[in-house]
Design an enzyme around this catalytic site. Structure first.
Site, PDB file in Angstrom:
ATOM      1  N   LYS A  90       1.101  -1.150   0.012  1.00  0.00           N
ATOM      2  CA  LYS A  90       0.041  -0.486   0.266  1.00  0.00           C
ATOM      3  C   LYS A  90       1.050   1.664   0.331  1.00  0.00           C
ATOM      4  O   LYS A  90       1.749   1.260   1.171  1.00  0.00           O
ATOM      5  CB  LYS A  90      -1.014  -0.130   1.257  1.00  0.00           C
ATOM      6  CG  LYS A  90      -1.773   1.336   1.410  1.00  0.00           C
ATOM      7  CD  LYS A  90      -3.218   0.721   0.449  1.00  0.00           C
ATOM      8  CE  LYS A  90      -3.552   2.112   0.036  1.00  0.00           C
ATOM      9  NZ  LYS A  90      -3.452   3.013  -0.909  1.00  0.00           N
ATOM     10  N   GLN A 111       7.159   3.157   3.820  1.00  0.00           N
ATOM     11  CA  GLN A 111       6.081   3.399   4.038  1.00  0.00           C
ATOM     12  C   GLN A 111       5.683   1.903   4.490  1.00  0.00           C
ATOM     13  O   GLN A 111       4.701   2.419   5.524  1.00  0.00           O
ATOM     14  CB  GLN A 111       5.317   3.279   2.938  1.00  0.00           C
ATOM     15  CG  GLN A 111       3.815   3.155   2.305  1.00  0.00           C
ATOM     16  CD  GLN A 111       3.168   4.796   2.157  1.00  0.00           C
ATOM     17  OE1 GLN A 111       3.567   5.452   1.699  1.00  0.00           O
ATOM     18  NE2 GLN A 111       2.159   4.988   2.642  1.00  0.00           N
ATOM     19  N   LYS A 114       5.542   2.847   8.493  1.00  0.00           N
ATOM     20  CA  LYS A 114       3.951   4.085   8.375  1.00  0.00           C
ATOM     21  C   LYS A 114       3.126   3.643   8.487  1.00  0.00           C
ATOM     22  O   LYS A 114       2.345   3.451   9.909  1.00  0.00           O
ATOM     23  CB  LYS A 114       3.920   5.149   7.273  1.00  0.00           C
ATOM     24  CG  LYS A 114       3.157   6.323   7.580  1.00  0.00           C
ATOM     25  CD  LYS A 114       2.629   7.266   6.328  1.00  0.00           C
ATOM     26  CE  LYS A 114       3.436   7.341   5.167  1.00  0.00           C
ATOM     27  NZ  LYS A 114       3.774   8.622   4.258  1.00  0.00           N
ATOM     28  N   LYS A 126       6.008   1.803  -3.082  1.00  0.00           N
ATOM     29  CA  LYS A 126       5.006   3.474  -3.397  1.00  0.00           C
ATOM     30  C   LYS A 126       5.847   3.340  -5.255  1.00  0.00           C
ATOM     31  O   LYS A 126       6.183   2.086  -5.657  1.00  0.00           O
ATOM     32  CB  LYS A 126       6.954   3.904  -2.923  1.00  0.00           C
ATOM     33  CG  LYS A 126       6.188   5.528  -3.520  1.00  0.00           C
ATOM     34  CD  LYS A 126       5.290   5.900  -1.973  1.00  0.00           C
ATOM     35  CE  LYS A 126       4.791   7.641  -2.076  1.00  0.00           C
ATOM     36  NZ  LYS A 126       4.113   7.978  -0.575  1.00  0.00           N
ATOM     37  N   GLY A 165      -2.506   8.216  -4.219  1.00  0.00           N
ATOM     38  CA  GLY A 165      -2.246   9.343  -4.869  1.00  0.00           C
ATOM     39  C   GLY A 165      -1.209   9.608  -4.161  1.00  0.00           C
ATOM     40  O   GLY A 165      -0.489   8.938  -3.029  1.00  0.00           O
ATOM     41  N   ASP A 166      -0.133  10.640  -4.370  1.00  0.00           N
ATOM     42  CA  ASP A 166       0.956  11.395  -3.778  1.00  0.00           C
ATOM     43  C   ASP A 166       1.194  12.684  -4.493  1.00  0.00           C
ATOM     44  O   ASP A 166       0.702  13.384  -5.567  1.00  0.00           O
ATOM     45  CB  ASP A 166       2.442  10.413  -3.834  1.00  0.00           C
ATOM     46  CG  ASP A 166       3.157  10.889  -2.570  1.00  0.00           C
ATOM     47  OD1 ASP A 166       3.034  10.864  -1.864  1.00  0.00           O
ATOM     48  OD2 ASP A 166       4.071  11.257  -3.588  1.00  0.00           O
ATOM     49  N   THR A 209      -4.734  12.782   5.154  1.00  0.00           N
ATOM     50  CA  THR A 209      -3.358  13.581   5.611  1.00  0.00           C
ATOM     51  C   THR A 209      -3.234  14.631   6.126  1.00  0.00           C
ATOM     52  O   THR A 209      -2.821  14.842   7.248  1.00  0.00           O
ATOM     53  CB  THR A 209      -2.670  13.503   4.277  1.00  0.00           C
ATOM     54  OG1 THR A 209      -3.056  12.031   3.315  1.00  0.00           O
ATOM     55  CG2 THR A 209      -1.281  13.270   4.804  1.00  0.00           C
ATOM     56  N   ASN A 240      -2.293  18.812  -1.318  1.00  0.00           N
ATOM     57  CA  ASN A 240      -3.662  18.178  -1.108  1.00  0.00           C
ATOM     58  C   ASN A 240      -2.766  18.135   0.530  1.00  0.00           C
ATOM     59  O   ASN A 240      -4.014  18.302   1.209  1.00  0.00           O
ATOM     60  CB  ASN A 240      -3.844  16.071  -1.288  1.00  0.00           C
ATOM     61  CG  ASN A 240      -4.414  16.343  -0.697  1.00  0.00           C
ATOM     62  OD1 ASN A 240      -3.389  15.335   0.576  1.00  0.00           O
ATOM     63  ND2 ASN A 240      -5.748  16.313  -0.318  1.00  0.00           N
ATOM     64  N   SER A 376      -6.610   5.386   3.535  1.00  0.00           N
ATOM     65  CA  SER A 376      -6.772   4.968   2.398  1.00  0.00           C
ATOM     66  C   SER A 376      -7.416   3.199   2.983  1.00  0.00           C
ATOM     67  O   SER A 376      -8.354   2.517   2.450  1.00  0.00           O
ATOM     68  CB  SER A 376      -5.771   4.357   2.174  1.00  0.00           C
ATOM     69  OG  SER A 376      -5.253   5.810   0.670  1.00  0.00           O
TER      70      SER A 376
HETATM   71  P1  NDP Z   1       0.273  17.231  -4.211  1.00  0.00           P
HETATM   72  O1  NDP Z   1       1.064  17.533  -5.908  1.00  0.00           O
HETATM   73  O2  NDP Z   1      -0.978  17.790  -4.049  1.00  0.00           O
HETATM   74  O3  NDP Z   1       1.170  18.991  -3.467  1.00  0.00           O
HETATM   75  C1  NDP Z   1       2.721  19.266  -3.390  1.00  0.00           C
HETATM   76  C2  NDP Z   1       2.998  20.491  -3.131  1.00  0.00           C
HETATM   77  O4  NDP Z   1       4.657  20.056  -2.526  1.00  0.00           O
HETATM   78  C3  NDP Z   1       2.957  21.575  -4.233  1.00  0.00           C
HETATM   79  O5  NDP Z   1       2.729  22.801  -3.216  1.00  0.00           O
HETATM   80  C4  NDP Z   1       4.240  21.923  -5.091  1.00  0.00           C
HETATM   81  O6  NDP Z   1       4.334  22.662  -5.685  1.00  0.00           O
HETATM   82  C5  NDP Z   1       4.948  21.605  -3.625  1.00  0.00           C
HETATM   83  N1  NDP Z   1       5.805  20.868  -4.036  1.00  0.00           N
HETATM   84  C6  NDP Z   1       6.621  19.407  -4.541  1.00  0.00           C
HETATM   85  N2  NDP Z   1       7.078  19.297  -5.130  1.00  0.00           N
HETATM   86  C7  NDP Z   1       8.277  20.205  -4.899  1.00  0.00           C
HETATM   87  C8  NDP Z   1       9.678  20.767  -4.754  1.00  0.00           C
HETATM   88  N3  NDP Z   1      10.709  19.894  -5.369  1.00  0.00           N
HETATM   89  N4  NDP Z   1      10.264  22.032  -4.394  1.00  0.00           N
HETATM   90  C9  NDP Z   1       9.934  23.080  -3.893  1.00  0.00           C
HETATM   91  N5  NDP Z   1       8.098  22.454  -3.885  1.00  0.00           N
HETATM   92  C10 NDP Z   1       7.356  21.002  -4.267  1.00  0.00           C
HETATM   93  O7  NDP Z   1       1.045  16.193  -3.253  1.00  0.00           O
HETATM   94  P2  NDP Z   1       0.162  16.163  -1.539  1.00  0.00           P
HETATM   95  O8  NDP Z   1       0.384  17.483  -1.062  1.00  0.00           O
HETATM   96  O9  NDP Z   1      -0.552  14.517  -2.084  1.00  0.00           O
HETATM   97  O10 NDP Z   1       2.227  15.514  -1.645  1.00  0.00           O
HETATM   98  C11 NDP Z   1       2.637  16.317   0.174  1.00  0.00           C
HETATM   99  C12 NDP Z   1       3.864  16.141   0.699  1.00  0.00           C
HETATM  100  O11 NDP Z   1       2.790  14.653   1.205  1.00  0.00           O
HETATM  101  C13 NDP Z   1       4.867  14.525  -0.166  1.00  0.00           C
HETATM  102  O12 NDP Z   1       6.286  14.734   0.369  1.00  0.00           O
HETATM  103  C14 NDP Z   1       4.271  13.363  -0.631  1.00  0.00           C
HETATM  104  O13 NDP Z   1       4.709  12.317  -0.038  1.00  0.00           O
HETATM  105  C15 NDP Z   1       3.834  13.411   1.206  1.00  0.00           C
HETATM  106  N6  NDP Z   1       1.650  13.078   1.239  1.00  0.00           N
HETATM  107  C16 NDP Z   1       0.582  13.053   0.874  1.00  0.00           C
HETATM  108  C17 NDP Z   1       0.112  11.635   1.341  1.00  0.00           C
HETATM  109  C18 NDP Z   1      -1.465  11.983   1.043  1.00  0.00           C
HETATM  110  O14 NDP Z   1      -2.499  11.670   1.169  1.00  0.00           O
HETATM  111  N7  NDP Z   1      -1.232  12.627  -0.112  1.00  0.00           N
HETATM  112  C19 NDP Z   1      -0.101  11.221   2.588  1.00  0.00           C
HETATM  113  C20 NDP Z   1       1.669  11.437   3.507  1.00  0.00           C
HETATM  114  C21 NDP Z   1       2.506  11.991   2.592  1.00  0.00           C
HETATM  115  P3  NDP Z   1       4.017  22.758  -7.121  1.00  0.00           P
HETATM  116  O15 NDP Z   1       2.917  22.926  -7.371  1.00  0.00           O
HETATM  117  O16 NDP Z   1       4.853  24.206  -8.150  1.00  0.00           O
HETATM  118  O17 NDP Z   1       4.762  21.303  -7.906  1.00  0.00           O
HETATM  119  O1  2IT Z   2       3.153   8.690   1.248  1.00  0.00           O
HETATM  120  C1  2IT Z   2       2.223   8.346   2.088  1.00  0.00           C
HETATM  121  O2  2IT Z   2       1.157   7.812   2.716  1.00  0.00           O
HETATM  122  C2  2IT Z   2       0.637   8.523   0.714  1.00  0.00           C
HETATM  123  N1  2IT Z   2       1.219   9.224  -0.246  1.00  0.00           N
HETATM  124  C3  2IT Z   2      -0.637   7.901   1.219  1.00  0.00           C
HETATM  125  C4  2IT Z   2      -0.817   6.724   0.541  1.00  0.00           C
HETATM  126  C5  2IT Z   2      -1.973   6.251   0.225  1.00  0.00           C
HETATM  127  O3  2IT Z   2      -2.413   4.554  -0.021  1.00  0.00           O
HETATM  128  O4  2IT Z   2      -3.241   6.386   0.592  1.00  0.00           O
END
Ligand code: NDP
Ligand code: 2IT
Length: 444
Positions: A90, A111, A114, A126, A165-166, A209, A240, A376
């Protein structure tokens, strides 16, 4: 040489040019030292750590797709199925030009622990691609997602591996991927999470999240005689995780004054306007430069700078290694109380150490952002029983999971003599369940 040091050295040697993977392995194994040293003979004999740091399977594939001008592009797709000891693989799918095997391996490795910490039955995995969704039309996104799933569908399934998603993968991408999986495999099943509500998604997964990050942070503060009420919070990112972290922080009485994207950052002294942020990012898919049109008193700055703002609580919610030693020093100078990671490994190893030594409460991503994957798993449970739960029910379960998770990592840290060190607590608590399941299942 100790078993831990030996395995770290081998990981670095055998996986060259994967610095993020080395960083994640080093952090986990260093934390496990106290447990491993106490069982060194048995662990060495059973190659416990070698089995932990080598993925069960890694898949790398070609993803050809056609843009709106008829030009063919070829991206690389990945899925790393890291560990299935406690449940089906997952973990999310990252779509970002920086993606490579080492980054997917670091994320897949994190992961494992976590997912274990959620207390639910999910293994670690992943995937993703170096595809850049920015500036693409909807049709181009669909073409990529369909091509990506045409190959990935051979390796996943509701009881084997369930992606989500990620970065760069949200509801739109999950929808296109789900449609292609269903067409090719002929199965309407919970093979992906983060789905739309009309076809098997869970209420509160979108928020999970960010909300979970704040539920855990509030509990951590409470146990240390503090509260979010009246605190100033700085957040990085505007995706997100960041959006729903900001929303929940404000609901809990804090003032969030920053957010950022990959080109710049916003300082809004009156508190970020979440409705405006959602319209800019979720609806219009625009840059943060638009924000000042909604909030004339806010400031927009090019480049990096969120961590220069004086704050009580810092929540990095963008990407790995976005908060370095210089940033940590500034945060401490400005009197920061707590740092909780919404993103995966956003704080560098040096910055983490500095924050901890400076007495800052520090919660690593594998604990703090586990609410997303936990929800999830609740989506998977709803899909299995072909029912949908109310928002309130899912949100309540999420709160319970995050509160329990905090106490588990806090207790593990105390048990091994590292009270308040939530990095060690999270790694040990996550590891214990996985290693127990691995041992019970024999050498497989
Ligand atoms: P999104 O794509 O929705 O948002 C990512 C955000 O981070 C955007 O604002 C983006 O800016 C910025 N960003 C991404 N890459 C870079 C970079 N290299 N330098 C600067 N800014 C950057 O992703 P999420 O919100 O889903 O994910 C954010 C973090 O949280 C990641 O580390 C992800 O692995 C982690 N995560 C996500 C989960 C989920 O459920 N979605 C769960 C647990 C962890 P821009 O749009 O300009 O690229
Ligand atoms: O980093 C993470 O935990 C995620 N991007 C969410 C993974 C999931 O299966 O919901």
């Amino acid at each position: 040489m100790s078993y831990v040091d030996e395995v770290i050295e081998r990981v670095v040697k055998e996986n060259p040019a994967e610095p993020e993977f080395h960083q994640a392995v080093r952090e986990v194994l260093e934390s496990l030292r106290v447990v491993v040293d106490a069982n060194e003979e048995a662990y060495r004999r059973d190659a416990v750590l070698e089995r932990l740091v080598n993925p069960e399977r890694q898949i790398k594939f070609r993803v050809p797709w056609i843009d709106d001008n008829g030009q063919v592009h070829v991206n690389t797709g990945y899925r790393v199925q890291f560990n299935s000891a406690i449940g089906p693989y997952k973990g999310g799918l990252r779509l970002h030009p920086s993606v490579n095997l080492g980054i997917i391996k670091f994320l897949g490795f994190e992961q494992i622990f976590k997912n274990s910490l959620t207390g639910l039955s999910i293994g670690g995995g992943k995937g993703g691609s170096d595809f850049d969704p920015k500036g693409k039309s909807d049709r181009e996104i669909m073409a990529f997602c369909q091509s990506f799933m045409s190959e990935l569908c051979k390796y996943i399934g509701a009881d084997t591996d369930v992606p989500a998603g990620d970065i760069g993968t949200g509801a739109r991408e999950i929808g296109y991927m789900f449609g292609q999986y269903k067409k090719l495999r002929g199965l309407f099943e919970g093979v992906l999470t983060g789905k739309g509500l009309s076809y098997g998604g869970s209420l509160a997964r979108t928020e999970a999240t960010g909300y979970g990050l704040l539920y855990l942070t509030e509990e951590m503060l409470k146990c240390n005689g503090e509260t979010l009420q009246g605190k100033t919070v700085t957040v990085s990112g505007s995706g997100n995780v960041a959006i729903y972290a900001i929303e929940k922080a404000q609901q809990l009485g804090a003032k969030v004054v920053t957010c950022s994207d990959s080109t710049g950052w916003v300082y809004d002294p009156d508190g970020i306007d979440v409705a405006a942020l959602k319209e800019i990012k979720e609806v219009n898919r625009q840059r943060l430069t638009e924000y000042s049109k909604y909030r004339p008193d806010s400031q927009y700055h090019e480049g990096k700078g969120v961590w220069t703002v004086k704050t009580d609580i810092a929540l990095p919610c963008a990407t790995q290694n976005e908060l370095d030693l210089e940033d940590a020093k500034l945060l401490v100078e400005n009197g920061v109380l707590a740092v909780a990671e919404g993103a995966n490994m956003p704080t560098t190893a040096e910055a983490t150490e500095f924050l901890q030594k400076s007495g800052v409460y520090f919660v690593p991503g594998k604990a703090a952002n586990a609410g997303g994957v936990a929800t999830s798993a609740l989506e998977m449970a709803q899909n299995s029983e072909r029912l949908s739960w109310s928002f309130e029910k899912v949100d309540k379960k999420l709160q319970e999971i995050m509160v329990n998770l905090f106490h588990n990592i806090d207790d593990a840290a105390k048990k091994y003599g590292f009270e308040g060190n939530y990095v060690i607590g999270a790694n040990i608590a996550g590891f214990e369940k996985v290693v127990d399941a691995m041992n019970a299942q024999g050498i497989v």
